[in-house]
Design an enzyme around this catalytic site. Structure first.
Site, PDB file in Angstrom:
ATOM      1  N   HIS A 468       0.841  -1.212   0.000  1.00 32.86           N
ATOM      2  CA  HIS A 468       0.000   0.000   0.000  1.00 32.86           C
ATOM      3  C   HIS A 468       0.874   1.260   0.000  1.00 32.86           C
ATOM      4  O   HIS A 468       0.714   2.145  -0.843  1.00 32.86           O
ATOM      5  CB  HIS A 468      -0.911  -0.018   1.230  1.00 32.86           C
ATOM      6  N   GLU A 469       1.800   1.324   0.945  1.00 35.18           N
ATOM      7  CA  GLU A 469       2.643   2.528   1.041  1.00 35.18           C
ATOM      8  C   GLU A 469       3.543   2.665  -0.183  1.00 35.18           C
ATOM      9  O   GLU A 469       3.824   3.777  -0.637  1.00 35.18           O
ATOM     10  CB  GLU A 469       3.480   2.504   2.331  1.00 35.18           C
ATOM     11  N   HIS A 472       1.687   4.433  -2.924  1.00 32.74           N
ATOM     12  CA  HIS A 472       1.796   5.891  -2.769  1.00 32.74           C
ATOM     13  C   HIS A 472       3.161   6.370  -3.267  1.00 32.74           C
ATOM     14  O   HIS A 472       3.272   7.392  -3.951  1.00 32.74           O
ATOM     15  CB  HIS A 472       1.672   6.284  -1.285  1.00 32.74           C
ATOM     16  N   HIS A 475       3.427   6.626  -6.989  1.00 35.22           N
ATOM     17  CA  HIS A 475       2.677   7.794  -7.473  1.00 35.22           C
ATOM     18  C   HIS A 475       3.568   9.041  -7.380  1.00 35.22           C
ATOM     19  O   HIS A 475       3.568   9.888  -8.268  1.00 35.22           O
ATOM     20  CB  HIS A 475       1.417   7.965  -6.615  1.00 35.22           C
TER      21      HIS A 475
END
Length: 681
Positions: A468-469, A472, A475
């Site tokens: 998940h991290e 980010h 991105h």
């Protein structure tokens, strides 16, 4: 000695950074920026990108590069001196950004640029920067009377102080409670690794025995595995009452008055700017169009999920009664019996999975997965300046070129904020000399560190957190945008910012990807087929209960900010009302969840926690293309990279999503992935 924060470093000077250098550096940078801004504006005849936006971006970036390591270290290696220096700078920074947002001449210059012949020939990202800036001037009160502008500045400054204090209280309350056990029998049921970690924790404090703390890697095994019900109750109560008027430290670090003041000031701020409430103000920069759309979205998901959640709770209650004759399930029993039922049904537990997910294997697998999808390679840098021995640094490479870097700080420890997050260290932008400044990210988690002679072993849930991290991080790091304000995650609507992070989690459940990220720490054997089958079968275990729990948090946050009336609204009453409508598990009277809800009281999620669910719809639907075309399909990977990851905030998220998917998002994939549709039908 020169101040390291004032030097133009490629990467931050963590080891040489002293708390007493922070305030002088920030003071000097703020003074320099103010002076240089006036010089820019005084020399302006016809505003252009080159004579207005680019030099302003450079000023802001220099300040950001100095503040970034300070803010980061305050979160990961907190100390009294660092905290004091950080807090001393907050009001000054708040005042500066308010000044920028209300600077009449600067606003007029941006407006003139927007209306000039220059604007139409700028690229899409540059136009978006200018449009966002004009929107943000309005949201910063540029149109207010002088006395209201002053009030706006006071509100922003006070809110900055209050939210920081909320976070500090929570950290102090988390660190302030521990329980030393001298009889190992009291830890019956706990995994061997959790017992070893508790012993290590006690030894670190020069104590004999086993120490339980409220750090999540210590709290979670107790609430999930401890046979001792009284121990579970005691630890649950300490955790659920942190920083509140209840529990073992009632009133000591109480966030109650802070929450009231934060909500009052947010309400006043929103109304000052002409919004009916803070929820409306929050949506001005988000994908969602209005407050009723958000409430409808959440209530609709709740209506679809509640029958499933109630059925799951009924099954759990029956199971606990049959197994141990338990008449009443309490909040501190839910995880424990949930784990037992999961074992009974699927014969699989997170702890059994742990040996197959050593940190080193998971990381190399994560890098292989993202390499296949997005055509990147990742290699570790061995020599670099760091804030802690656990921190690591990596280069992101495409072709033979380094395109980004990231730090990883994976393990829980004292004086480190709980949770997991990605933050910006450096943002990608084009410099005055034509060179590109590479993006650099911080990735922070709170996993168990290695215990004894075993490496760090992750649960599958923790693997998902890491993915998940990293989503980010991608991105932020894979952006091709060259204007800082819409580069990476900047300028991305908050309810779309979770799309890449939740999207990447999907690979944690795909057999082809699991073959890359799993390998037994002793034998190297990948996750056996029978365990994989059980894990996939258990994926949606209690997903209805998990869904309504997230909806409870989202509705509480959104309604609190939409309905708040100073002097009238009772925070607990709003939470109780939301729970009466969407929760299936009854929280005990002493539960003070809201006092540790730092996402909304100390983070960027105020009236925006719904973003997790909103973005989950986007991510599930985006992933459904890979389900259709192949989970490592090169074209789908290229399209996601070019339409989502590389574009940053340069275009509206709905446009970008539709360009990738070929149509607007649909909720079906989320309900299917969560097992809610199939369970209903």
């Amino acid at each position: 000695m020169s101040n390291p924060l004032l030097q133009n470093n490629l990467l931050p000077p963590f080891s040489t950074l002293q708390p007493d250098q922070i305030e002088p550096a920030i003071d000097q940078l703020l003074a320099d920026n103010r002076q240089q801004l006036e010089t820019i504006l005084n020399n302006l005849t016809a505003p252009s990108w080159e004579n207005l936006v680019a030099p302003l971006e450079a000023l802001n970036d220099r300040l950001s590069q100095a503040w970034s390591p300070v803010s980061h270290m305050n979160a990961v290696v907190n100390s009294d001196a660092l905290r004091d220096a950080y807090n001393a700078c907050l009001p000054k920074l708040s005042q500066y950004w308010t000044e920028m947002g209300q600077h009449q001449s600067l606003y007029e210059a941006f407006k003139a640029l927007r209306e000039s012949d220059v604007y139409p020939v700028l690229n899409e990202a540059q136009q978006k920067v200018i449009n966002n800036a004009l929107r943000d001037f309005t949201l910063s009160g540029i149109a207010l009377e002088d006395k209201d502008k002053q009030r706006y500045a006071e509100l922003q400054q006070r809110l900055s102080e209050l939210t920081t204090k909320f976070s500090e209280n929570l950290m102090d309350a988390t660190d302030g409670w521990s329980k030393l056990l001298t009889d190992e029998a009291e830890l019956a049921g706990l995994p061997e690794m959790a017992i070893a970690a508790a012993k290590q924790q006690a030894e670190a404090k020069d104590k004999e025995g086993w120490m339980i703390t409220l750090d999540f890697p210590s709290y979670f095994p107790v609430i999930t595995y401890a046979d001792n019900r009284e121990l579970r109750r005691e630890v649950y109560e300490a955790f659920a009452t942190r920083a509140s008027d209840q529990g073992p430290h009632a009133g000591k670090w109480d966030n109650s008055p802070l929450m009231t003041e934060i909500l009052e000031l947010r309400s006043e701020l929103a109304q000052l700017l002409g919004f009916a409430n803070y929820a409306e103000y929050s949506l001005a920069t988000k994908m969602a169009e209005n407050t009723s759309q958000v409430i409808h979205f959440l209530e609709d998901l709740a209506a679809k999920s509640l029958p499933v959640a109630r059925q799951e709770l009924e099954e759990l209650t029956e199971f606990a009664q049959e197994q141990q004759g338990l008449d009443k399930l309490e909040a501190w029993d839910i995880s424990y019996y949930g784990e037992k039922l999961k074992q009974d049904r699927y014969a699989i537990s997170q702890e059994e999975l742990r040996p197959y997910f050593p940190m080193s294997k998971v990381l190399s697998g994560l890098f292989q997965v993202t390499g296949k999808l997005f055509d990147i390679e990742i290699e570790e840098v061995t020599e670099f300046d760091s804030w802690h021995k656990d921190a690591r640094l990596f280069n992101v490479i495409r072709g033979s070129e380094t395109i980004a870097r990231f730090y990883l700080d994976p393990f829980a420890r004292e004086k480190k904020r709980g949770g997991a997050w990605m933050d910006e260290c450096r943002v990608r932008r084009r410099l005055n000399d034509g060179a590109i400044q590479l993006p650099v990210a911080y990735l922070v988690c709170n996993f168990n560190s290695p215990v004894g002679d075993k490496p760090a072993l992750l649960t599958h849930n923790e693997v998902t957190t890491l993915f998940h991290e990293f989503g980010h991080g991608l991105h932020h790091m894979l952006t091709k945008i060259e204007s800082a304000d819409v580069s990476g995650i900047n300028g991305v609507a908050w309810d779309a910012v979770e799309l890449p992070s939740q999207f990447l989690e999907n690979w944690c459940y795909e057999p082809e990807a699991l073959a890359l990220i799993s390998g037994h720490y002793e034998t190297g054997e990948t996750l056996p087929q029978d365990m994989l089958d059980k894990m996939l079968a258990a994926k949606n275990f209690q997903s209805g209960m998990m869904m309504v729990r997230q909806l409870e948090f989202s509705l509480f946050d959104f309604r609190l900010h939409a309905e708040y009336q100073p002097g009238e609204t009772d925070v607990q009453a709003v939470l109780n009302d939301v729970r009466s409508k969407v929760a299936v598990i009854k929280a005990p009277e002493f539960n003070r969840f809201q006092h540790s809800f730092s996402h909304i009281f100390a983070g960027g999620y105020a009236a925006g926690y719904y973003s997790y669910k909103w973005a989950e719809v986007l991510s599930a639907d985006a992933f459904s293309r890979f389900e259709e075309e192949g989970i490592f399909d090169p074209q789908a990977g290229r399209d996601f990279r070019s339409n989502i990851l590389e574009m940053g905030g340069s275009r509206e998220p709905m446009e970008l999503f539709t360009a990738f998917r070929g149509r607007p998002p649909e909720v079906d994939a989320l309900l299917r992935h969560s097992g809610i549709v199939s369970q209903q039908n």
